[in-house]
Scaffold this active site. Structure first.
Site, PDB file in Angstrom:
ATOM      1  N   ARG A  31       0.794  -1.308   0.152  1.00  0.00           N
ATOM      2  CA  ARG A  31      -0.052  -0.045   0.075  1.00  0.00           C
ATOM      3  C   ARG A  31       0.826   1.273  -0.100  1.00  0.00           C
ATOM      4  O   ARG A  31       0.370   2.167   0.643  1.00  0.00           O
ATOM      5  CB  ARG A  31      -0.866   0.063   1.356  1.00  0.00           C
ATOM      6  CG  ARG A  31      -2.170  -1.089   1.173  1.00  0.00           C
ATOM      7  CD  ARG A  31      -2.789  -0.956  -0.023  1.00  0.00           C
ATOM      8  NE  ARG A  31      -3.970  -2.117   0.226  1.00  0.00           N
ATOM      9  CZ  ARG A  31      -3.433  -3.255  -0.583  1.00  0.00           C
ATOM     10  NH1 ARG A  31      -2.464  -3.500  -1.366  1.00  0.00           N
ATOM     11  NH2 ARG A  31      -4.356  -4.330  -0.499  1.00  0.00           N
ATOM     12  N   SER A  73     -10.584   0.046   3.920  1.00  0.00           N
ATOM     13  CA  SER A  73      -9.639  -0.495   5.198  1.00  0.00           C
ATOM     14  C   SER A  73      -9.059   0.967   5.643  1.00  0.00           C
ATOM     15  O   SER A  73      -8.272   1.576   5.145  1.00  0.00           O
ATOM     16  CB  SER A  73      -8.481  -1.290   4.796  1.00  0.00           C
ATOM     17  OG  SER A  73      -9.125  -2.516   4.339  1.00  0.00           O
ATOM     18  N   GLU A 121      -4.288   3.657   6.508  1.00  0.00           N
ATOM     19  CA  GLU A 121      -4.046   3.559   5.118  1.00  0.00           C
ATOM     20  C   GLU A 121      -4.711   4.748   4.500  1.00  0.00           C
ATOM     21  O   GLU A 121      -4.366   5.090   3.181  1.00  0.00           O
ATOM     22  CB  GLU A 121      -4.581   2.308   4.723  1.00  0.00           C
ATOM     23  CG  GLU A 121      -4.681   1.932   3.046  1.00  0.00           C
ATOM     24  CD  GLU A 121      -5.201   0.354   2.925  1.00  0.00           C
ATOM     25  OE1 GLU A 121      -4.922  -0.616   3.464  1.00  0.00           O
ATOM     26  OE2 GLU A 121      -5.648   0.123   1.952  1.00  0.00           O
TER      27      GLU A 121
HETATM   28  C1  LIG Z   1     -15.853  -0.167  -0.140  1.00  0.00           C
HETATM   29  C2  LIG Z   1     -14.288   0.147  -0.198  1.00  0.00           C
HETATM   30  C3  LIG Z   1     -13.358  -1.299  -0.308  1.00  0.00           C
HETATM   31  C4  LIG Z   1     -12.147  -0.953  -0.793  1.00  0.00           C
HETATM   32  N1  LIG Z   1     -11.244  -1.940  -0.925  1.00  0.00           N
HETATM   33  C5  LIG Z   1     -10.026  -1.936  -1.327  1.00  0.00           C
HETATM   34  C6  LIG Z   1      -9.213  -3.222  -1.569  1.00  0.00           C
HETATM   35  O1  LIG Z   1      -9.546  -4.297  -1.512  1.00  0.00           O
HETATM   36  N2  LIG Z   1      -7.885  -2.894  -1.912  1.00  0.00           N
HETATM   37  C7  LIG Z   1      -7.263  -1.784  -1.755  1.00  0.00           C
HETATM   38  O2  LIG Z   1      -6.244  -1.730  -2.164  1.00  0.00           O
HETATM   39  N3  LIG Z   1      -8.080  -0.787  -1.537  1.00  0.00           N
HETATM   40  C8  LIG Z   1      -9.325  -0.714  -1.417  1.00  0.00           C
HETATM   41  N4  LIG Z   1     -10.041   0.389  -1.083  1.00  0.00           N
HETATM   42  C9  LIG Z   1      -9.341   1.669  -1.005  1.00  0.00           C
HETATM   43  C10 LIG Z   1      -9.266   2.608  -2.103  1.00  0.00           C
HETATM   44  O3  LIG Z   1     -10.579   2.145  -3.405  1.00  0.00           O
HETATM   45  C11 LIG Z   1      -8.135   2.462  -2.958  1.00  0.00           C
HETATM   46  O4  LIG Z   1      -6.995   2.878  -2.447  1.00  0.00           O
HETATM   47  C12 LIG Z   1      -7.899   3.070  -4.176  1.00  0.00           C
HETATM   48  O5  LIG Z   1      -6.810   2.920  -5.081  1.00  0.00           O
HETATM   49  C13 LIG Z   1      -8.205   4.537  -4.159  1.00  0.00           C
HETATM   50  O6  LIG Z   1      -8.250   5.111  -5.585  1.00  0.00           O
HETATM   51  P1  LIG Z   1      -9.383   6.428  -5.768  1.00  0.00           P
HETATM   52  O7  LIG Z   1      -9.077   6.824  -7.087  1.00  0.00           O
HETATM   53  O8  LIG Z   1     -10.342   6.522  -5.129  1.00  0.00           O
HETATM   54  O9  LIG Z   1      -7.938   7.569  -4.849  1.00  0.00           O
HETATM   55  P2  LIG Z   1      -8.377   8.474  -3.833  1.00  0.00           P
HETATM   56  O10 LIG Z   1      -9.160   8.206  -2.587  1.00  0.00           O
HETATM   57  O11 LIG Z   1      -8.976   9.698  -4.401  1.00  0.00           O
HETATM   58  O12 LIG Z   1      -6.870   9.075  -3.310  1.00  0.00           O
HETATM   59  C14 LIG Z   1      -6.099   8.058  -2.708  1.00  0.00           C
HETATM   60  C15 LIG Z   1      -4.585   8.594  -2.919  1.00  0.00           C
HETATM   61  O13 LIG Z   1      -4.071   8.309  -4.319  1.00  0.00           O
HETATM   62  C16 LIG Z   1      -3.849   9.685  -4.722  1.00  0.00           C
HETATM   63  N5  LIG Z   1      -4.052   9.837  -6.288  1.00  0.00           N
HETATM   64  C17 LIG Z   1      -5.065   9.634  -6.800  1.00  0.00           C
HETATM   65  N6  LIG Z   1      -5.066   9.733  -8.029  1.00  0.00           N
HETATM   66  C18 LIG Z   1      -3.909   9.996  -8.417  1.00  0.00           C
HETATM   67  C19 LIG Z   1      -3.026  10.246  -9.546  1.00  0.00           C
HETATM   68  N7  LIG Z   1      -3.600  10.401 -10.944  1.00  0.00           N
HETATM   69  N8  LIG Z   1      -1.762  10.319  -9.414  1.00  0.00           N
HETATM   70  C20 LIG Z   1      -1.288  10.438  -8.237  1.00  0.00           C
HETATM   71  N9  LIG Z   1      -1.936  10.239  -7.077  1.00  0.00           N
HETATM   72  C21 LIG Z   1      -3.140  10.029  -7.017  1.00  0.00           C
HETATM   73  C22 LIG Z   1      -4.439  10.556  -4.138  1.00  0.00           C
HETATM   74  O14 LIG Z   1      -3.655  12.014  -3.979  1.00  0.00           O
HETATM   75  C23 LIG Z   1      -4.495  10.111  -2.642  1.00  0.00           C
HETATM   76  O15 LIG Z   1      -3.257  10.054  -1.980  1.00  0.00           O
HETATM   77  C24 LIG Z   1     -11.703   0.359  -0.834  1.00  0.00           C
HETATM   78  C25 LIG Z   1     -12.532   1.468  -0.634  1.00  0.00           C
HETATM   79  C26 LIG Z   1     -13.557   1.587  -0.594  1.00  0.00           C
HETATM   80  C27 LIG Z   1     -14.449   2.593  -0.212  1.00  0.00           C
END
Ligand SMILES: Cc1cc2nc3c(=O)[nH]c(=O)nc-3n(C[C@H](O)[C@H](O)[C@H](O)COP(=O)(O)OP(=O)(O)OC[C@H]3O[C@@H](n4cnc5c(N)ncnc54)[C@H](O)[C@@H]3O)c2cc1C
Length: 316
Positions: free
Chosen positions: A189, A238, A308
């Protein structure tokens, strides 16, 4: 509440959309002042962005970053599924990538190229339709490809670091940079690419597969998520990383925190490493609940939990 939150950002930085437009007349993307961010996150909490920028494409993004004074903080958000935006909002420019970063292409050698605004699930589906195995784990992560790159998102035995061939991004100075998998310095992560980089595109490596088998695998992931995670709630997934040798949820359960509530925020009774907004939570409720859980786990098991979920912005 929004207006009040914006006032709290003003002393931090004087930043006006009109000044930015005058400074960078070639900019094509949308610049919006005081844009509420709660609606752009899964938790549905938090204050506004002082300025929200939605670039048209990579060149537009690079122009903004090159032209923005170095002192102005820049924060990128994806689909907001791993984010707590604090109640006072986010100073500086918040960047959210849209349609110009939304292409997916299947390429020779069982590869998929995707813009970073593409939801992970769409990449999983495109791979399945093209008989490419190895990317179905992306079905289990409700974020964008940008978020997966930055978080080294992983689920159901797969992780971004296992399938990434290369990525592109733009740094804070507006330079376009290519990254190999090794350049990302991935650990659990965590991505070790420079903090300011905004990823714009990724290429993933799969392997030959049977579309029907891959579809069944994806259905199983969907069923398993529905059975074990509060995916219909306002949550951030998480909350804490699993510490070496432990499961965060077990430590939280053992500390008696399942169902614990502060204001409108609750430790999910279904999966106690998930925090949920019951409806009226503030970001402060959610963060305070998280810190309370951390303190109780430390007290009962001696283990320090690491967030996380990313927390951005300032308190109200
Ligand atoms: C119901 C639920 C279940 C989940 N299950 C999992 C799972 O099984 N496994 C898992 O790994 N995660 C899980 N997550 C967490 C989340 O979905 C992941 O961390 C996902 O990768 C975040 O993507 P996002 O686009 O929503 O990023 P955001 O939440 O918008 O941002 C997260 C981070 O990524 C950075 N970021 C976003 N876009 C970019 C970009 N283009 N360039 C550089 N940095 C960027 C942001 O600055 C921030 O630091 C879950 C979340 C939820 C709500």
């Amino acid at each position: 509440m929004t207006a009040c939150a914006y006032r709290s950002l003003e002393p931090v930085l004087h930043l006006r959309v009109a000044d930015l437009r005058a400074r960078m007349p070639g900019l094509r993307g949308r610049l919006i002042a005081n844009q509420p961010l709660a609606e752009l996150t899964w938790f549905r909490v938090g204050g506004p962005a002082q300025v929200l920028f939605s670039p048209q494409d990579e060149e537009d993004l690079a122009m903004l970053l090159a032209g923005l004074p170095g002192a102005v903080p820049v924060t990128v958000i994806g689909l907001g599924s791993n984010l707590i935006v604090r109640d006072g909002g986010v100073a500086g420019v918040v960047i959210r990538l849209g349609r110009g970063f939304g292409d997916i292409a299947v390429e020779d050698g069982h590869r998929v190229r995707a813009g970073t605004a593409v939801p992970d699930v769409k990449v999983a589906r495109a791979a399945q339709e093209a008989a490419i195995a190895g990317l179905s784990f992306l079905r289990g992560i409700p974020g964008s490809i940008g978020g997966a790159l930055r978080m080294n998102g992983g689920a159901y035995g797969g992780e971004t670091k296992d399938v990434l061939v290369a990525a592109r991004g733009v740094d804070r100075a507006g330079r376009i940079i290519g990254f190999t998998n090794a350049d990302m310095h991935y650990t659990y992560r965590h991505c070790g690419a420079p903090d300011g980089v905004i990823f714009t595109e990724a290429v993933f490596q799969g392997r030959p597969g049977d579309p029907a088998v891959i579809a069944t695998e994806m259905d199983k992931i969907t069923e398993s998520r529905e059975a074990t995670q509060p995916i219909k709630s306002r949550t951030g997934g998480s909350t804490f990383k699993n510490p070496a040798g432990h499961k965060a949820w077990q430590l939280i359960d053992a500390a008696g925190c399942r169902g614990l509530q502060i204001g409108g925020a609750q430790v999910s009774p279904m999966h106690c490493n998930f925090l949920i907004n019951l409806g009226g939570a503030t970001a402060a409720d959610i963060e305070t609940l998280g810190e309370t859980v951390r303190a109780r786990v430390k007290e009962t098991s001696g283990v320090d939990l690491d967030w996380e979920i990313k927390r951005i912005g300032v308190a109200a």
